[in-house]
Design a protein around this motif. Structure first.
Motif, PDB file in Angstrom:
ATOM      1  N   MET A 145       0.836  -1.184   0.000  1.00 30.61           N
ATOM      2  CA  MET A 145       0.000   0.000   0.000  1.00 30.61           C
ATOM      3  C   MET A 145       0.880   1.247   0.000  1.00 30.61           C
ATOM      4  O   MET A 145       1.815   1.366   0.778  1.00 30.61           O
ATOM      5  N   ALA A 146       0.599   2.160  -0.856  1.00 31.81           N
ATOM      6  CA  ALA A 146       1.392   3.389  -0.958  1.00 31.81           C
ATOM      7  C   ALA A 146       1.043   4.347   0.176  1.00 31.81           C
ATOM      8  O   ALA A 146      -0.081   4.397   0.634  1.00 31.81           O
ATOM      9  N   THR A 147       2.045   5.078   0.618  1.00 32.06           N
ATOM     10  CA  THR A 147       1.813   6.062   1.672  1.00 32.06           C
ATOM     11  C   THR A 147       1.285   7.346   1.067  1.00 32.06           C
ATOM     12  O   THR A 147       1.699   7.759   0.004  1.00 32.06           O
ATOM     13  N   LEU A 148       0.383   7.942   1.788  1.00 29.60           N
ATOM     14  CA  LEU A 148      -0.191   9.204   1.366  1.00 29.60           C
ATOM     15  C   LEU A 148       0.785  10.321   1.695  1.00 29.60           C
ATOM     16  O   LEU A 148       1.231  10.435   2.834  1.00 29.60           O
ATOM     17  N   ILE A 149       1.138  11.121   0.722  1.00 28.91           N
ATOM     18  CA  ILE A 149       2.059  12.229   0.929  1.00 28.91           C
ATOM     19  C   ILE A 149       1.257  13.519   0.922  1.00 28.91           C
ATOM     20  O   ILE A 149       0.582  13.850  -0.052  1.00 28.91           O
ATOM     21  N   LYS A 150       1.333  14.230   2.024  1.00 29.06           N
ATOM     22  CA  LYS A 150       0.602  15.481   2.163  1.00 29.06           C
ATOM     23  C   LYS A 150       1.297  16.549   1.329  1.00 29.06           C
ATOM     24  O   LYS A 150       2.505  16.713   1.392  1.00 29.06           O
ATOM     25  N   LYS A 151       0.523  17.279   0.537  1.00 27.28           N
ATOM     26  CA  LYS A 151       1.089  18.320  -0.315  1.00 27.28           C
ATOM     27  C   LYS A 151       0.990  19.701   0.315  1.00 27.28           C
ATOM     28  O   LYS A 151       1.741  20.591  -0.023  1.00 27.28           O
ATOM     29  N   SER A 152       0.041  19.872   1.242  1.00 26.77           N
ATOM     30  CA  SER A 152      -0.160  21.172   1.873  1.00 26.77           C
ATOM     31  C   SER A 152      -0.791  20.976   3.249  1.00 26.77           C
ATOM     32  O   SER A 152      -1.541  20.030   3.463  1.00 26.77           O
ATOM     33  N   THR A 153      -0.486  21.904   4.143  1.00 28.94           N
ATOM     34  CA  THR A 153      -1.130  21.873   5.457  1.00 28.94           C
ATOM     35  C   THR A 153      -2.486  22.561   5.398  1.00 28.94           C
ATOM     36  O   THR A 153      -3.304  22.378   6.282  1.00 28.94           O
ATOM     37  N   GLY A 154      -2.685  23.362   4.368  1.00 33.93           N
ATOM     38  CA  GLY A 154      -3.915  24.139   4.270  1.00 33.93           C
ATOM     39  C   GLY A 154      -3.878  25.384   5.141  1.00 33.93           C
ATOM     40  O   GLY A 154      -4.866  26.097   5.248  1.00 33.93           O
ATOM     41  N   LEU A 155      -2.745  25.644   5.753  1.00 37.02           N
ATOM     42  CA  LEU A 155      -2.581  26.806   6.617  1.00 37.02           C
ATOM     43  C   LEU A 155      -1.526  27.724   6.011  1.00 37.02           C
ATOM     44  O   LEU A 155      -0.399  27.292   5.731  1.00 37.02           O
ATOM     45  N   THR A 156      -1.877  28.970   5.803  1.00 34.09           N
ATOM     46  CA  THR A 156      -0.976  29.921   5.178  1.00 34.09           C
ATOM     47  C   THR A 156       0.319  30.046   5.973  1.00 34.09           C
ATOM     48  O   THR A 156       0.295  30.272   7.180  1.00 34.09           O
ATOM     49  N   GLY A 157       1.445  29.890   5.287  1.00 33.17           N
ATOM     50  CA  GLY A 157       2.753  30.068   5.902  1.00 33.17           C
ATOM     51  C   GLY A 157       3.281  28.859   6.647  1.00 33.17           C
ATOM     52  O   GLY A 157       4.395  28.887   7.151  1.00 33.17           O
ATOM     53  N   LEU A 158       2.500  27.789   6.740  1.00 37.52           N
ATOM     54  CA  LEU A 158       2.951  26.586   7.452  1.00 37.52           C
ATOM     55  C   LEU A 158       3.191  25.479   6.429  1.00 37.52           C
ATOM     56  O   LEU A 158       2.257  24.920   5.868  1.00 37.52           O
ATOM     57  N   LYS A 159       4.467  25.193   6.198  1.00 39.86           N
ATOM     58  CA  LYS A 159       4.842  24.204   5.190  1.00 39.86           C
ATOM     59  C   LYS A 159       4.770  22.790   5.744  1.00 39.86           C
ATOM     60  O   LYS A 159       4.877  22.568   6.945  1.00 39.86           O
ATOM     61  N   VAL A 160       4.625  21.843   4.830  1.00 42.47           N
ATOM     62  CA  VAL A 160       4.608  20.426   5.178  1.00 42.47           C
ATOM     63  C   VAL A 160       6.011  20.022   5.635  1.00 42.47           C
ATOM     64  O   VAL A 160       7.003  20.394   5.017  1.00 42.47           O
ATOM     65  N   VAL A 161       6.089  19.277   6.720  1.00 40.26           N
ATOM     66  CA  VAL A 161       7.356  18.742   7.220  1.00 40.26           C
ATOM     67  C   VAL A 161       7.436  17.302   6.737  1.00 40.26           C
ATOM     68  O   VAL A 161       6.504  16.526   6.930  1.00 40.26           O
ATOM     69  N   HIS A 162       8.553  16.943   6.099  1.00 42.59           N
ATOM     70  CA  HIS A 162       8.646  15.630   5.462  1.00 42.59           C
ATOM     71  C   HIS A 162       8.973  14.493   6.422  1.00 42.59           C
ATOM     72  O   HIS A 162       8.685  13.346   6.124  1.00 42.59           O
ATOM     73  N   ASN A 163       9.572  14.770   7.563  1.00 42.51           N
ATOM     74  CA  ASN A 163       9.815  13.735   8.565  1.00 42.51           C
ATOM     75  C   ASN A 163       9.354  14.289   9.918  1.00 42.51           C
ATOM     76  O   ASN A 163      10.169  14.540  10.808  1.00 42.51           O
ATOM     77  N   PRO A 164       8.035  14.487  10.083  1.00 37.81           N
ATOM     78  CA  PRO A 164       7.533  15.207  11.244  1.00 37.81           C
ATOM     79  C   PRO A 164       7.726  14.498  12.578  1.00 37.81           C
ATOM     80  O   PRO A 164       7.971  15.158  13.589  1.00 37.81           O
TER      81      PRO A 164
END
Length: 118
Positions: A1-20
Motif C-alpha cells: 500500500m502506498a503512503t499518502l504524501i501530504k502536499k499542503s497543510t492548508g494553513l498559510t505560511g505553514l509548510k509540510v514537514v517531510h519527517n515530522p
C-alpha cells in the motif's frame, strides 16, 4: 500500500514537514534537556515537563501521523512542531529571566490587589 504524501497543510505560511515524527522528537528532547536548568519546584517546569513527556510518549507509541494528531488533539503535526519550537524559545527565555529567584527590591504595597487603591 502506498503512503499518502501530504502536499499542503492548508494553513498559510505553514509548510509540510517531510519527517515530522523525527522533528517533533528532536524538539521535545531539546525542551526536556533545557527545562532541567529550572528548579524542580517551579510550577512551569513541572507542568511543561509533564506535558512534553506525555506528548513525546504519544509520538513514540504511534506509527502514523494521523494517530499522533488524533491522540494529542492540538492540530496538525506541523502545528505541534511549531508549538514545540515556541515552547523551546520560552523555556530558554524563562531560564534567563530566573523568575524563581527572590525579588531584587520589595514589591510596592498593594501591588497585587484589585481594584487598585490609592
Amino acid at each position: 500500500m502506498a503512503t499518502l504524501i501530504k502536499k499542503s497543510t492548508g494553513l498559510t505560511g505553514l509548510k509540510v514537514v517531510h519527517n515530522p515524527e523525527h522533528s517533533l522528537r528532536v524538539v521535545y528532547g531539546k525542551i526536556l534537556r533545557a527545562i532541567q536548568k529550572i528548579p524542580p519546584g517551579a510550577a512551569y517546569r513541572k507542568y511543561t515537563e509533564d506535558l512534553v513527556k506525555s506528548r513525546l510518549q504519544v509520538v513514540m507509541d504511534n506509527k502514523t501521523v494521523e494517530e499522533i494528531e488524533n491522540k494529542i488533539n492540538c492540530g496538525q503535526i506541523e502545528e505541534l512542531i511549531q508549538q514545540a519550537e515556541y515552547e523551546l524559545i520560552l523555556v530558554r527565555k524563562y531560564i534567563s529571566w530566573k523568575p524563581w529567584e527572590p525579588l531584587s527590591t520589595q514589591a510596592p504595597l498593594n501591588q497585587w490587589k484589585w481594584p487598585p487603591t490609592e
